[in-house]
Design a protein around this motif. Structure first.
Motif, PDB file in Angstrom:
ATOM      1  N   TYR A 138       0.834  -1.210   0.000  1.00 34.76           N
ATOM      2  CA  TYR A 138       0.000   0.000   0.000  1.00 34.76           C
ATOM      3  C   TYR A 138       0.865   1.255   0.000  1.00 34.76           C
ATOM      4  O   TYR A 138       1.910   1.306   0.664  1.00 34.76           O
ATOM      5  CB  TYR A 138      -0.903   0.036   1.242  1.00 34.76           C
ATOM      6  CG  TYR A 138      -1.842  -1.135   1.345  1.00 34.76           C
ATOM      7  CD1 TYR A 138      -3.083  -1.124   0.707  1.00 34.76           C
ATOM      8  CD2 TYR A 138      -1.490  -2.270   2.084  1.00 34.76           C
ATOM      9  CE1 TYR A 138      -3.953  -2.205   0.804  1.00 34.76           C
ATOM     10  CE2 TYR A 138      -2.348  -3.357   2.179  1.00 34.76           C
ATOM     11  CZ  TYR A 138      -3.571  -3.315   1.540  1.00 34.76           C
ATOM     12  OH  TYR A 138      -4.424  -4.388   1.626  1.00 34.76           O
ATOM     13  N   LYS A 179      -4.989   3.357  -2.685  1.00 30.28           N
ATOM     14  CA  LYS A 179      -3.740   3.125  -1.951  1.00 30.28           C
ATOM     15  C   LYS A 179      -2.996   1.871  -2.389  1.00 30.28           C
ATOM     16  O   LYS A 179      -1.901   1.606  -1.904  1.00 30.28           O
ATOM     17  CB  LYS A 179      -4.029   3.052  -0.445  1.00 30.28           C
ATOM     18  CG  LYS A 179      -4.534   4.364   0.145  1.00 30.28           C
ATOM     19  CD  LYS A 179      -4.735   4.258   1.645  1.00 30.28           C
ATOM     20  CE  LYS A 179      -5.249   5.578   2.220  1.00 30.28           C
ATOM     21  NZ  LYS A 179      -5.469   5.496   3.686  1.00 30.28           N
ATOM     22  N   TYR A 180      -3.575   1.119  -3.311  1.00 28.15           N
ATOM     23  CA  TYR A 180      -2.975  -0.155  -3.685  1.00 28.15           C
ATOM     24  C   TYR A 180      -1.820   0.019  -4.667  1.00 28.15           C
ATOM     25  O   TYR A 180      -1.970   0.654  -5.713  1.00 28.15           O
ATOM     26  CB  TYR A 180      -4.007  -1.068  -4.337  1.00 28.15           C
ATOM     27  CG  TYR A 180      -4.955  -1.718  -3.367  1.00 28.15           C
ATOM     28  CD1 TYR A 180      -4.645  -2.929  -2.772  1.00 28.15           C
ATOM     29  CD2 TYR A 180      -6.168  -1.116  -3.048  1.00 28.15           C
ATOM     30  CE1 TYR A 180      -5.521  -3.534  -1.883  1.00 28.15           C
ATOM     31  CE2 TYR A 180      -7.051  -1.702  -2.157  1.00 28.15           C
ATOM     32  CZ  TYR A 180      -6.721  -2.920  -1.574  1.00 28.15           C
ATOM     33  OH  TYR A 180      -7.579  -3.505  -0.698  1.00 28.15           O
TER      34      TYR A 180
END
Length: 305
Positions: A138, A179-180
């Protein structure tokens, strides 16, 4: 999708929503080979039934029409990582009794120095399982992205080295979300372009790629194609809830994922497993099994198998 979802030792010591035009279709999968009926194996990610006894998982997987399964070997999964040496051989045996393969496992692996991760990968390798899905990374959106990419790249380099020593291949899933790591797909190419694709690749999720890519998913597919380890499949529709739009997962063929992707896939050189993921409400028991069978039939039709 897995959004709802370690002890450190020396590794050396331990080891001891669109259609794809004809031009774009031709460009995905350079040097296409003649399609081979049944060449691509369809497996099911058994997350919805992971708490059942192994024999029941095997029976349902066989009835669903899969060639094999993707097994969750992670916290809360079918097998807890700490129990991998004890449990994974029995899981594989139960599947093989039904002529089912276990070509890939989903893991919590994200760092080569973790003793538990090393045990998971060594056990998988001994059992002939050559692919695994990494735990997600993340971004911290309060920090610059470039330095974080360098840090993730270092982790992947170390894991690629470990993979080479064990004879396995890791894969990072592209996952939608702000956020990945992997959501844009471009970042995965940047992280892996200098790594041996036999040791580290992309777990390409066409559902997430379509969520994030919209009209651009053919570009994402083309970019990922040389690095493909596993392809995962699920479908979605855009829905408005309380004034906000969001992606909602749905049965395969009812949403935005296009069958043209699979036509291109079967004409490419990719020969890894195609893993079905189920994130929509399917009910329980026979109702769930019927939904899995229906999605499997759609996928096999799209694959020409």
């Amino acid at each position: 999708m897995n959004s709802r979802d370690e002890n450190v030792v020396s590794r050396r010591t331990f080891l001891g929503a669109t259609t794809l035009g004809i031009g774009a279709l031709a460009s995905f999968g350079a040097e296409p080979v003649a399609p081979a009926k049944g060449r691509l194996k369809v497996v099911g990610f058994v997350k919805p039934i992971q708490k059942l006894p192994f024999d029941e998982i095997a029976d349902m997987s066989k009835e669903a029409g899969w060639d094999g399964v993707e097994c969750p070997v992670r916290k809360g999964g079918a097998i807890e990582p700490e129990a991998v040496e004890e449990k994974l051989p029995g899981f594989v045996e139960a599947m093989r009794k039904r002529q089912l393969e276990v070509p890939v496992i989903a893991t919590d692996v994200d760092d080569a120095s973790s003793a538990v991760s090393q045990r998971v990968l060594k056990t998988a390798s001994k059992l002939g399982i050559t692919r695994y899905r990494l735990k997600h990374y993340y971004y911290d959106l309060k920090q610059p992205i470039a330095p974080q990419l360098r840090n993730f790249g270092a982790k992947l380099r170390d894991l690629a080295q470990l993979n080479g020593e064990l004879g396995v291949q890791g894969a990072v899933q592209n996952h939608s979300g702000d956020k990945y790591v992997g959501a844009p797909v471009w970042d995965l190419w940047e992280l892996m372009r200098d790594l041996d694709p036999k040791r580290m690749g992309i777990f390409f999720d066409i559902g997430h790629a379509t969520v994030e890519g919209g009209y651009a998913w053919p570009i994402h597919a083309k970019l990922a194609e040389p690095l493909l380890s596993v392809v995962s499949v699920k479908d979605f529709v855009w829905a408005k809830n309380e004034g906000n739009w969001s992606a909602e997962w749905c049965p395969l063929g009812d949403g935005m994922v296009r069958p043209q992707f699979f036509e291109a896939l079967r004409n490419s050189k990719f020969d890894g497993p195609v893993s079905m993921h189920f994130e929509y409400r399917m009910g329980e028991g026979r109702e769930m099994l019927a939904a899995m069978k229906k999605d499997t039939q759609v996928l096999r039709r799209w694959l020409g198998a």
